[in-house]
Motif scaffolding. Sequence first.
Motif, PDB file in Angstrom:
ATOM      1  N   LEU A   1       0.821  -1.208   0.000  1.00 12.11           N
ATOM      2  CA  LEU A   1       0.000   0.000   0.000  1.00 12.11           C
ATOM      3  C   LEU A   1       0.855   1.257   0.000  1.00 12.11           C
ATOM      4  O   LEU A   1       0.523   2.245  -0.665  1.00 12.11           O
ATOM      5  CB  LEU A   1      -0.917  -0.006   1.222  1.00 12.11           C
ATOM      6  CG  LEU A   1      -2.040  -1.048   1.235  1.00 12.11           C
ATOM      7  CD1 LEU A   1      -2.770  -1.024   2.563  1.00 12.11           C
ATOM      8  CD2 LEU A   1      -3.013  -0.831   0.089  1.00 12.11           C
ATOM      9  N   ALA A   2       1.964   1.237   0.742  1.00 12.79           N
ATOM     10  CA  ALA A   2       2.811   2.416   0.838  1.00 12.79           C
ATOM     11  C   ALA A   2       3.570   2.699  -0.453  1.00 12.79           C
ATOM     12  O   ALA A   2       3.800   3.858  -0.807  1.00 12.79           O
ATOM     13  CB  ALA A   2       3.797   2.254   1.999  1.00 12.79           C
ATOM     14  N   LEU A   3       3.952   1.646  -1.167  1.00 14.90           N
ATOM     15  CA  LEU A   3       4.798   1.814  -2.343  1.00 14.90           C
ATOM     16  C   LEU A   3       4.017   1.895  -3.648  1.00 14.90           C
ATOM     17  O   LEU A   3       4.588   2.280  -4.670  1.00 14.90           O
ATOM     18  CB  LEU A   3       5.802   0.663  -2.431  1.00 14.90           C
ATOM     19  CG  LEU A   3       6.720   0.485  -1.221  1.00 14.90           C
ATOM     20  CD1 LEU A   3       7.664  -0.685  -1.437  1.00 14.90           C
ATOM     21  CD2 LEU A   3       7.500   1.750  -0.931  1.00 14.90           C
ATOM     22  N   THR A   4       2.743   1.537  -3.638  1.00 13.35           N
ATOM     23  CA  THR A   4       1.955   1.551  -4.868  1.00 13.35           C
ATOM     24  C   THR A   4       1.898   2.933  -5.529  1.00 13.35           C
ATOM     25  O   THR A   4       2.083   3.052  -6.742  1.00 13.35           O
ATOM     26  CB  THR A   4       0.542   1.022  -4.603  1.00 13.35           C
ATOM     27  OG1 THR A   4       0.622  -0.356  -4.226  1.00 13.35           O
ATOM     28  CG2 THR A   4      -0.331   1.143  -5.845  1.00 13.35           C
ATOM     29  N   PRO A   5       1.638   4.038  -4.779  1.00 14.49           N
ATOM     30  CA  PRO A   5       1.616   5.351  -5.452  1.00 14.49           C
ATOM     31  C   PRO A   5       2.937   5.706  -6.116  1.00 14.49           C
ATOM     32  O   PRO A   5       2.950   6.261  -7.220  1.00 14.49           O
ATOM     33  CB  PRO A   5       1.292   6.309  -4.299  1.00 14.49           C
ATOM     34  CG  PRO A   5       0.600   5.474  -3.283  1.00 14.49           C
ATOM     35  CD  PRO A   5       1.239   4.134  -3.364  1.00 14.49           C
ATOM     36  N   MET A   6       4.040   5.394  -5.461  1.00 15.20           N
ATOM     37  CA  MET A   6       5.341   5.717  -6.034  1.00 15.20           C
ATOM     38  C   MET A   6       5.607   4.901  -7.297  1.00 15.20           C
ATOM     39  O   MET A   6       6.098   5.436  -8.305  1.00 15.20           O
ATOM     40  CB  MET A   6       6.435   5.464  -4.997  1.00 15.20           C
ATOM     41  CG  MET A   6       7.852   5.799  -5.446  1.00 15.20           C
ATOM     42  SD  MET A   6       8.665   4.401  -6.265  1.00 15.20           S
ATOM     43  CE  MET A   6       8.651   3.191  -4.959  1.00 15.20           C
ATOM     44  N   ILE A   7       5.275   3.622  -7.263  1.00 14.32           N
ATOM     45  CA  ILE A   7       5.477   2.774  -8.434  1.00 14.32           C
ATOM     46  C   ILE A   7       4.583   3.237  -9.588  1.00 14.32           C
ATOM     47  O   ILE A   7       5.011   3.297 -10.748  1.00 14.32           O
ATOM     48  CB  ILE A   7       5.195   1.299  -8.084  1.00 14.32           C
ATOM     49  CG1 ILE A   7       6.224   0.807  -7.053  1.00 14.32           C
ATOM     50  CG2 ILE A   7       5.251   0.421  -9.326  1.00 14.32           C
ATOM     51  CD1 ILE A   7       5.942  -0.579  -6.527  1.00 14.32           C
ATOM     52  N   SER A   8       3.339   3.592  -9.275  1.00 14.54           N
ATOM     53  CA  SER A   8       2.425   4.084 -10.311  1.00 14.54           C
ATOM     54  C   SER A   8       2.927   5.383 -10.910  1.00 14.54           C
ATOM     55  O   SER A   8       2.872   5.585 -12.131  1.00 14.54           O
ATOM     56  CB  SER A   8       1.025   4.281  -9.719  1.00 14.54           C
ATOM     57  OG  SER A   8       0.513   3.069  -9.204  1.00 14.54           O
ATOM     58  N   GLN A   9       3.434   6.269 -10.071  1.00 14.82           N
ATOM     59  CA  GLN A   9       3.957   7.549 -10.569  1.00 14.82           C
ATOM     60  C   GLN A   9       5.167   7.337 -11.473  1.00 14.82           C
ATOM     61  O   GLN A   9       5.282   7.971 -12.522  1.00 14.82           O
ATOM     62  CB  GLN A   9       4.343   8.446  -9.394  1.00 14.82           C
ATOM     63  CG  GLN A   9       4.863   9.809  -9.810  1.00 14.82           C
ATOM     64  CD  GLN A   9       5.328  10.634  -8.634  1.00 14.82           C
ATOM     65  OE1 GLN A   9       5.361  10.154  -7.502  1.00 14.82           O
ATOM     66  NE2 GLN A   9       5.683  11.881  -8.887  1.00 14.82           N
ATOM     67  N   MET A  10       6.053   6.430 -11.081  1.00 16.35           N
ATOM     68  CA  MET A  10       7.251   6.191 -11.869  1.00 16.35           C
ATOM     69  C   MET A  10       6.915   5.535 -13.208  1.00 16.35           C
ATOM     70  O   MET A  10       7.606   5.738 -14.202  1.00 16.35           O
ATOM     71  CB  MET A  10       8.235   5.310 -11.083  1.00 16.35           C
ATOM     72  CG  MET A  10       9.610   5.191 -11.722  1.00 16.35           C
ATOM     73  SD  MET A  10      10.880   4.627 -10.554  1.00 16.35           S
ATOM     74  CE  MET A  10      10.107   3.201  -9.806  1.00 16.35           C
ATOM     75  N   SER A  11       5.835   4.759 -13.242  1.00 21.26           N
ATOM     76  CA  SER A  11       5.480   4.050 -14.475  1.00 21.26           C
ATOM     77  C   SER A  11       4.818   4.959 -15.503  1.00 21.26           C
ATOM     78  O   SER A  11       4.880   4.682 -16.704  1.00 21.26           O
ATOM     79  CB  SER A  11       4.557   2.875 -14.154  1.00 21.26           C
ATOM     80  OG  SER A  11       3.332   3.333 -13.604  1.00 21.26           O
ATOM     81  N   VAL A  12       4.172   6.035 -15.055  1.00 23.36           N
ATOM     82  CA  VAL A  12       3.469   6.920 -15.997  1.00 23.36           C
ATOM     83  C   VAL A  12       4.210   8.225 -16.237  1.00 23.36           C
ATOM     84  O   VAL A  12       3.775   9.032 -17.057  1.00 23.36           O
ATOM     85  CB  VAL A  12       2.044   7.234 -15.501  1.00 23.36           C
ATOM     86  CG1 VAL A  12       1.252   5.961 -15.304  1.00 23.36           C
ATOM     87  CG2 VAL A  12       2.073   8.039 -14.208  1.00 23.36           C
ATOM     88  N   ILE A  13       5.315   8.442 -15.541  1.00 22.52           N
ATOM     89  CA  ILE A  13       6.011   9.715 -15.648  1.00 22.52           C
ATOM     90  C   ILE A  13       6.575   9.893 -17.061  1.00 22.52           C
ATOM     91  O   ILE A  13       7.119   8.963 -17.646  1.00 22.52           O
ATOM     92  CB  ILE A  13       7.133   9.785 -14.588  1.00 22.52           C
ATOM     93  CG1 ILE A  13       7.595  11.211 -14.373  1.00 22.52           C
ATOM     94  CG2 ILE A  13       8.310   8.907 -14.948  1.00 22.52           C
ATOM     95  CD1 ILE A  13       8.499  11.385 -13.169  1.00 22.52           C
TER      96      ILE A  13
END
Length: 311
Positions: free
Chosen positions: A191-203
């Motif tokens: 849960l903590a890392l999902t936003p960061m991973i999502s941001q890095m994938s769409v950046i």
Amino acid sequence: MDNTPGGEQPLLTWSNVALALSFVAFDAVLSSAYRLGISSSLISAALRCIIQLSVMALVLEKIFKTQDPLGVAGLALLLNLLGTVEIVVNKCKRRHKYIFFSSFIAMLCATAPVSIIGTRFAMSIIPFWTPEQFIPIVGMLSGNSISAIVVSIDYVLKEFVENRDKIEVHLAFGGSRLEACRPVAKQALRLALTPMISQMSVIGMISIPGTMTGSILGGAPVAQAARLQMVLMFLISSVVVLSSIVATGSALMIVIDQDHRIRMDRIDSSKFILWKYKERLFEKLGEFGSSVLDRVRDPLHKRGQIRLGEQ
């Protein structure tokens, strides 16, 4: 807004800030109209933003002039300390006994090595503590780690409060606290890392990030701005992962002691003490205001009755 010569970035004044703030005020009005209950939060957050950035600008201006490494180290430490205060005071719904110390250590253990190694080798900045580069990087790293730490700690403590029986089953059948906490730790980190991973994938494809946008507006070549954004994104992701792991592990080791017992007495689900005093203060002010209104209304009411009796 005045255009500076040479194609440089235009100079911004407080009128420009006020114009941008009007958009937030409009959102607050819409929130009040639809009774969303976030208008006060929007306004208070905007005011905090103005005050904090203004103070930071004054501090940074002095440090940039002095070029003092001790001042840079002190400000970097202060940023981590303020981030910890934000976690404990404003963000976490539940807190464990040593949350301030563990959160501060989690942030410091992640931001310190990553910022030093990243600025010196990944960004080739010599010396690495150059204020113009090092302090903004530390600010970005600590700021992005706050939300991840909050999500991980909140989930861990929520599981112990709401699903304590599942963990107790593992412990009752002879499982260690590591075995009992592994499912909770996995889900908390996901849960903590999902936003960061999502941001890095769409950046880059869907969104143009702030650092790249700022570099382009500042006149840097687009390719250079893109490479800078890549480096910063990888530094941020590493800090988020490291701080989340340390914070999650610390929370689990505190709530389950060395004797493999769940210590619910170390979990506090009440509001932070400052907000309790704040609510009491507002209650007292409300009572005082009501008493003042009553004192004003009573003579007026009596006068009205006397005039009606005379008529």
